[in-house]
Design a protein around this motif. Sequence first.
Motif, PDB file in Angstrom:
ATOM      1  N   SER A 158      -7.384  86.142  26.789  1.00 48.71           N
ATOM      2  CA  SER A 158      -6.596  85.802  27.974  1.00 48.71           C
ATOM      3  C   SER A 158      -7.452  85.949  29.215  1.00 48.71           C
ATOM      4  N   CYS A 159      -6.873  85.567  30.367  1.00 43.74           N
ATOM      5  CA  CYS A 159      -7.663  85.530  31.604  1.00 43.74           C
ATOM      6  C   CYS A 159      -7.950  86.928  32.133  1.00 43.74           C
ATOM      7  N   GLY A 160      -7.056  87.885  31.837  1.00 39.80           N
ATOM      8  CA  GLY A 160      -7.288  89.261  32.258  1.00 39.80           C
ATOM      9  C   GLY A 160      -6.898  89.569  33.700  1.00 39.80           C
ATOM     10  N   VAL A 161      -6.559  88.554  34.492  1.00 41.92           N
ATOM     11  CA  VAL A 161      -6.291  88.816  35.912  1.00 41.92           C
ATOM     12  C   VAL A 161      -4.884  88.411  36.371  1.00 41.92           C
ATOM     13  N   CYS A 162      -4.173  87.603  35.581  1.00 42.83           N
ATOM     14  CA  CYS A 162      -2.841  87.170  36.031  1.00 42.83           C
ATOM     15  C   CYS A 162      -1.846  88.331  35.872  1.00 42.83           C
ATOM     16  N   CYS A 174      -1.196  89.336  32.204  1.00 40.02           N
ATOM     17  CA  CYS A 174      -2.299  90.102  31.626  1.00 40.02           C
ATOM     18  C   CYS A 174      -2.295  91.535  32.150  1.00 40.02           C
ATOM     19  N   CYS A 182      -0.200  85.236  28.285  1.00 38.61           N
ATOM     20  CA  CYS A 182      -0.965  84.684  29.414  1.00 38.61           C
ATOM     21  C   CYS A 182      -0.943  83.156  29.350  1.00 38.61           C
TER      22      CYS A 182
END
Length: 334
Positions: A87-91, A94, A102
């Motif tokens: 996953s993006c890790g920042v949204c 997440c 995500c």
Amino acid sequence: MIAAVLRGPRSLALAAMPSPSPGALDAVVRVKAAGLCGTDYRIWTGERPVQYPRIMGHEFIGRVMAIGQDVSNISVGQMVAVEPNYSCGVCALCREGNRNLCLSRVAVGIDVDGGFAEEATVPARCCWPAPEGVSQERLLLAEPLAVVVRAVGRAEPATGETAAVLGLGSLGLLALQVLKARGTRVLAVARSTRRLSLARELGADAVALSGADDDVAAARTFSGREGVDMVVETAGTAAAVEQAVNLCRPGGRVVLTGLPHEPTSLNFFWVVRRELRIIGSMIYQDEFPEALRLLASGAVRADRLLSQTFPLDRIEDAFQAHRSPDSIKVAVIP
Ligand SMILES: [Zn+2]
Ligand SMILES: [Zn+2]
């Protein structure tokens, strides 16, 4: 390196590709085996479109050939199971721990190239070292097992409770073993007799044939009450979703992990009247370590699910075999 490249619906051919080189946080894996599932089949037929050309394959294991300069969680030469989603890790999703949900999640073998190839590049954080003594045949099932570990976890089983597993494909046959490992009694329900004896061999306490047997009566007899405490639905059909609601006792839990691609005409009267909890379960968040522990301890006998293997140059035969009712898990050996 040789890869099976999908250039359009049902247009799959081997091609020589340049060997991938890892970015700073990547690993290059020499693929040892890659399992096939319904998702791959739907991509192959074009039912689920992807960007072409694409190398499919998301259920794979292999040996680490090279790592990027900033990788510290794995080393060259290690056998690994690949977690094929990141996953993006920042949204917001997440950051609140819902990385499986995500909207920018990347699925290896679907959004980017995967494991139907001799070599694959993945972020090193997606690589889980194989526990000592776990054979390749078992390790290969790590990804679907992680799916099932999450689904069972979301049912919150307590020791001595009763569960029904609907559908006895690879997810169902794994789910019944995870439920047994969590101390529940398990009723395995399928639409054909083919898998019922294997379900028993893998630990099911009772089996029922839906359609022929009255499975609602079977759930009542099995639980000794109004129905089972929880149902884990793995078939992903509209009928199975309805059936799951019917087998559950009032106040029970229904976990859906098979993806129902068609709408279902569920009678929500019974959901309200019985105060059922219907819970979706989507792939995994942090379930890979538990899946690997279950494989290492022998609590889950995943090798029994591997029905056929094909070399990479027979990958189209592997897709045909996947559709055979006798197949459970088909794998490609690149
Ligand atoms: Zn899959
Ligand atoms: Zn995200």
